[in-house]
Structure formats: structure tokens, C-alpha cells
Design a protein around this motif. Structure first.
Motif, mmCIF file in Angstrom:
data_model
loop_
_atom_site.group_PDB
_atom_site.id
_atom_site.type_symbol
_atom_site.label_atom_id
_atom_site.label_comp_id
_atom_site.label_asym_id
_atom_site.label_seq_id
_atom_site.Cartn_x
_atom_site.Cartn_y
_atom_site.Cartn_z
ATOM 1 N N THR A 70 -25.010 16.564 4.007
ATOM 2 C CA THR A 70 -24.509 16.555 5.376
ATOM 3 C C THR A 70 -25.623 16.271 6.385
ATOM 4 N N GLU A 99 -33.756 17.796 -2.489
ATOM 5 C CA GLU A 99 -33.183 19.042 -2.001
ATOM 6 C C GLU A 99 -32.495 18.908 -0.654
ATOM 7 N N ILE A 105 -17.989 13.319 3.532
ATOM 8 C CA ILE A 105 -18.590 14.563 3.090
ATOM 9 C C ILE A 105 -18.270 15.634 4.117
ATOM 10 N N ASP A 106 -17.439 16.545 3.666
ATOM 11 C CA ASP A 106 -16.951 17.595 4.550
ATOM 12 C C ASP A 106 -18.062 18.620 4.758
ATOM 13 N N ARG A 107 -18.216 19.029 5.989
ATOM 14 C CA ARG A 107 -19.277 19.999 6.274
ATOM 15 C C ARG A 107 -19.051 21.331 5.566
ATOM 16 N N GLN A 109 -29.729 18.317 2.048
ATOM 17 C CA GLN A 109 -28.282 18.461 2.015
ATOM 18 C C GLN A 109 -27.634 17.130 2.395
ATOM 19 N N ARG A 145 -27.864 17.660 -6.600
ATOM 20 C CA ARG A 145 -26.617 18.134 -7.192
ATOM 21 C C ARG A 145 -25.571 17.022 -7.173
ATOM 22 N N PHE A 146 -25.530 16.287 -6.093
ATOM 23 C CA PHE A 146 -24.552 15.204 -5.972
ATOM 24 C C PHE A 146 -24.769 14.136 -7.041
ATOM 25 N N MET A 157 -18.645 21.773 2.480
ATOM 26 C CA MET A 157 -19.254 21.873 1.155
ATOM 27 C C MET A 157 -20.765 21.719 1.223
ATOM 28 N N PRO A 158 -21.472 22.788 0.851
ATOM 29 C CA PRO A 158 -22.928 22.666 0.804
ATOM 30 C C PRO A 158 -23.313 21.973 -0.500
ATOM 31 N N ILE A 159 -24.009 20.858 -0.423
ATOM 32 C CA ILE A 159 -24.392 20.181 -1.657
ATOM 33 C C ILE A 159 -25.647 19.351 -1.406
#
Lengths: 257, 263
Positions: free
Chosen positions: A118, A114, A77-79, A116, A87-88, A81-83
Motif C-alpha cells: 500500500t 519489506e 490493493i485494499d488498504r 508494504q 509476502r506478495f 490488507m497489510p502485506i
């Protein structure tokens, strides 16, 4: 009938034969673990059964309409991308809030919708990945080294969770692992892989099999002997890789709850 | 209203942001910055092709940019060392393009408009092309949104969900080629990648979701266009670079805001 099976499959990656003549069947409700040293083709076997890598020989058969859940080795999980967890879980199919809440509670992540991705620890991320796989109500759950990077209590807790899920939903589980001692306890059947199936059967049978010991050493509870061995047993390094060691189709006893 | 060249310029930039916002987000997530550069630099070669064959400039750049994008994506799939390969391709494409256009004396004097854009000279026809292309890119990305996000996070996961990551990659490649073709006039070949990356990077610090980041990048891109045009008018600076300067300023502001909010 089996949910999914591989019949004498061979897989080549970059011209090199990674899997040779591997057969595996997965029956409803059983937990099967594939163990083997690094580079033994464990992940490739899983990826071949998922259809991600093509087989050069043999075939993979799935029961019609099979629902399959997959937990990858790790999510890079690349920093950038906010997710959020919620949502995931809605990828690629949108999922209702009630289902999200229920599945998060099931994997011990209640109320984390909610958060994140990351910001999660390794163990939490694995639980979210498991939750995502469970949303599809899978008949088969495939996990590729699901506890990599977890500490031992985390590992044990994760395997307990897998076993609970199996008991509740009756799904079959196919796992790849190299941490042996914990896995062995949680499996109905263990397949010892090193490019081919060295031996298979119930955990206590496999752990005493000579092929297994050749791979992982004696009396180390497995975990300490993860070196890449040079030679396990009589290989004739012929062009067709013909070798004549005996497989051990040990009978296995299920521990269904 | 469209008779005013400033209005046309503003509309061109805002329209382009519809494509560069969401596409830029994917460029950042998938670390495709160099890929964007290679594709954009190939556009100059496309200009030469168009001049040689009498094709419209947009068609020439679209063809060459698409060829470059497909080549790069193909090499990536075969596991080439992307950093070096892209470096070679991006700079070679630019150099070949510059050499090729030098055979057309009419362009020699006008080269900087292809390198840095000529947004103040956007015609009604250009405006139609820019909006048409940008909306097409936005619709394409929206249509494939769920699948694109899934395969961006993890290709095996996408595969196991019945998606084809190779197809999704192709979607991005085509979106990139189309974006390059329509943005040549606005910001020029050298600054297209900046228009993709900087607004998306600015939006990253403020967004909590992928959709928020894509939308934020679109808004910041549009804002940067308007501010850049303003700057260009006020200081008599070149418009394309002024837009990127404004985008960079947005990035700094967003970074500070993001830090303040987290603190």
C-alpha cells in the motif's frame, strides 16, 4: 511453432459480441502490442487468451506446458490488507529469499522486500507485479495496460524494462495498451484492434495504415486521438457482422538484440 | 473443570475465535461485512426450520445459512448490485425468521437467546460442536490459505496462476455458513458479524502481514470473550453484547496504539 495462438475467436460478454473473428499468434521472443480505443476489446482479448473469459467461437491454443506470466491492469490493493512485497511475491507459490532479492533487483526494486504494497507508488507497484510474473520464468509475458497511471518518463522506463527482460530471457511479450507512441517504439509487431483486427504489422507500417489512421487520427503521435470513433470503415451491420475490409498482413522485421 | 458454566462459556468463546479470526480477516479484506450479516440473519430462519422439523438447532441454522450464503455468492457472481441486494436479503431473512419462530410459543419467551446468544448456557455438547465447527473452519482456511489470499488480491491473477477464484469464494461461503451455525449460541444472530469484523479491524492497525492480521484477530477475539464475560459477571449485563463491547474497546485501543506506533 507458436507459443500461444488465438484462431478466429469470438467472445461475447453479456450477450454483446466484444471480439469478432480475431486471430493472433505469438512467436518466441517477439513483443506484440495490441492497441485500440477504449472498449475495443483489448483486455478481453488478453483475458480470453488467458482462459479467464470463455470464447464463443474459435479456439485458443497453447504450446504444451507453456509457462505464462501475467501482469494485470492494476492491483486493487485494499488498504485493509497489510502485506509486504516479499509476502506478495510468494503468492500463490512460496519463493525463496534469494529468488525474491534477485527478481526485485532485476525490476529496479532492490531492497524493497519489506515495503508494504500500500506504500508503493503506481510505478513501483507495476514493477512488483512484473517481478511476480517473472518469478515463474515465463515463456510468455502478458501485460494489460501496464503503464496506466504512470507519467511519461515512468512509462518509457517501464517499456525499456520489458524490452530488457525480453532480451535477457527470450520470453515473448503480449501487451495491451492505449498509449501508442511509446508502445510503438518498443514493439516488434502491433495489432490494431477494434472488436476485430483492423490491421497489423511492424509499428511503422501500422502507423501509416489507413485503418489505423481512421482509428487514431493523423499526425497526433497517437496519444491525443483516443476518442471512441463512431465508424472506422465499411461495416455492414448485418446479423453475422460480415464485413469485407482487407486485412493487412504486413511482414514485420524483428529487432532482436 | 467443565462443570463450571463460566469455564464452558470462556472455552466456547475462545474456540469460536479460531474461526472468526481468520474468517473475519477475509470478511474485512473482501468487504463482505453485509454478506456476513445476511448469512447470520438467515440463522433465525434456520432456528424456525429446526423447530418445525425437529432437527437440531445447529443443523437447521447450518442448512439455511448455507443456502443464504450460496444464494448471495451466486447473485454477486452475476453482477447484482450487492449493497442493495444484501440489504434486502439480510433484513428480509431476519424478519421472516422472527415471524416464523413466533409460531413456536416455546421460543417466543426465549427469542433473545437466539438474537444475542446464550453463552452462559453452553453445555458440554455445545462446546464439542463449537470447537468442532471452529477447528474445521480454521483448517479449511489454512488449507486454502495461499489460494484464498491470491484470489482476494486479484481474481485475474489467481486465474492466470491456475487457480479457480470461484472455488475459493465457495470455500469462504461454506466457512461462513459453518461459523454462523456454531456461533449462534455464543453471540447470537445479530452480533455474529460484529465478532467477525471488529477483532479483524482491530488487528489491522497492528499487523504487517495477512497472517499477522488473522492471528491478531483470533487473539483479540479470544481476549474480548474473556473480558466480555468478566464484564457481564461484574455488571450483570447480557454476555453476548458484553463480548462485543469488549471487542469494540480492543478496537479503540488498537487504533490508538497503531497511531502512536506510526507517529
Amino acid at each position: 511453432m507458436s507459443l500461444i495462438s488465438a484462431d478466429h475467436i469470438c467472445v461475447r460478454l453479456g450477450g454483446e459480441e466484444v471480439l469478432h473473428d480475431v486471430s493472433l499468434r505469438l512467436e518466441p521472443g517477439e513483443i506484440v502490442t495490441v492497441v485500440g480505443p477504449n472498449g475495443s476489446g483489448k483486455s478481453t482479448l488478453l483475458r480470453a487468451m488467458l482462459g479467464i473469459v470463455p470464447v464463443a467461437g474459435g479456439r485458443v491454443t497453447r504450446a504444451a506446458g507453456l509457462r505464462l506470466g501475467y501482469v494485470p491492469q492494476k492491483l486493487m490493493i485494499d488498504r485493509s490488507m497489510p502485506i509486504s512485497v516479499r509476502r506478495f511475491l510468494s503468492l500463490p507459490l512460496r519463493v525463496g529469499a534469494a529468488d525474491v532479492a534477485a527478481v526485485l533487483a532485476r525490476v529496479g526494486m532492490e531492497g524493497q522486500q519489506e515495503a508494504q504494497l500500500t506504500a508503493l507508488s503506481g510505478g513501483q507497484l507495476q514493477r512488483v507485479l512484473l517481478a511476480r510474473a517473472l518469478l515463474g520464468r515465463p515463456q510468455v509475458l502478458m501485460l494489460d495496460e501496464p503503464t496506466q497511471g504512470l507519467d511519461q518518463p515512468g512509462e518509457a522506463a517501464f517499456y525499456r524494462l520489458i524490452e530488457e527482460v525480453r532480451t535477457e530471457t527470450g520470453c515473448a511479450v503480449l501487451m495491451v495498451s492505449h498509449d501508442l507512441h511509446v508502445v510503438m517504439a518498443a514493439s516488434d509487431r502491433v495489432i490494431c484492434l477494434n472488436g476485430h483486427v483492423c490491421c497489423e504489422g511492424a509499428p511503422h507500417v501500422v502507423s501509416t495504415a489507413p485503418e489505423y489512421r481512421a482509428l487514431f487520427g493523423l499526425g497526433t503521435r497517437g496519444a491525443l486521438a483516443l476518442y471512441r470513433h463512431e465508424h472506422d470503415h465499411d461495416h455492414n451491420a448485418g446479423p453475422d457482422h460480415g464485413h469485407d475490409h482487407h486485412h493487412h498482413p504486413h511482414t514485420h522485421d524483428h529487432h532482436h538484440a | 473443570m467443565l462443570d463450571d458454566f463460566l469455564v464452558r462459556a470462556a472455552l466456547a468463546g475462545v474456540g469460536l475465535s479460531l474461526a472468526t479470526g481468520p474468517l473475519g480477516a477475509f470478511v474485512v479484506w473482501r468487504r463482505m461485512a453485509y454478506f456476513g450479516d445476511a448469512t447470520a440473519h438467515a440463522a433465525i430462519l434456520g432456528v424456525a426450520l429446526a423447530l418445525a422439523t425437529g432437527l437440531p438447532i445447529v443443523a437447521g441454522t447450518l442448512v439455511v445459512a448455507a443456502a443464504m450464503a450460496v444464494t448471495v455468492a451466486g447473485l454477486a457472481a452475476r453482477g447484482w448490485a450487492m449493497d442493495t441486494t444484501l440489504g434486502v436479503l439480510a433484513h428480509s431473512a431476519l424478519a421472516f425468521g422472527l415471524v416464523a419462530v413466533s409460531y413456536f410459543p416455546s421460543v417466543r419467551t426465549d427469542l433473545s437467546s437466539y438474537l444475542f446468544g446464550d453463552i452462559l448456557a453452553v453445555t458440554r455438547g455445545d462446546l464439542g460442536l463449537i470447537w468442532g465447527g471452529a477447528v474445521a473452519v480454521a483448517v479449511l482456511l489454512l488449507w486454502r490459505w495461499q489460494a484464498l489470499l491470491t484470489s482476494t488480491l486479484n481474481e485475474d491473477l489467481a486465474h492466470a496462476s491456475g487457480l479457480n477464484p470461484d472455488r475459493e469464494r465457495l470455500v469462504l461461503v461454506l466457512a461462513m455458513a459453518l461459523t454462523v451455525a456454531v456461533s449462534l449460541k455464543v453471540v447470537g444472530a445479530l452480533l455474529i458479524a460484529a465478532m467477525l469484523i471488529i477483532p479483524a479491524a482491530a488487528a489491522r492497525g497492528l499487523a504487517r502481514s495477512p497472517e499477522g492480521m488473522a492471528l491478531g484477530a483470533t487473539l483479540i477475539g479470544a481476549l474480548a470473550t474473556l473480558a466480555g464475560l468478566r464484564l457481564s459477571l461484574w455488571q450483570d449485563t447480557p454476555a453476548g453484547p458484553s463480548i462485543i463491547v469488549a471487542a469494540a474497546a480492543c478496537f479503540v485501543v488498537a487504533a490508538v496504539l497503531g497511531r502512536v506506533r506510526r507517529a
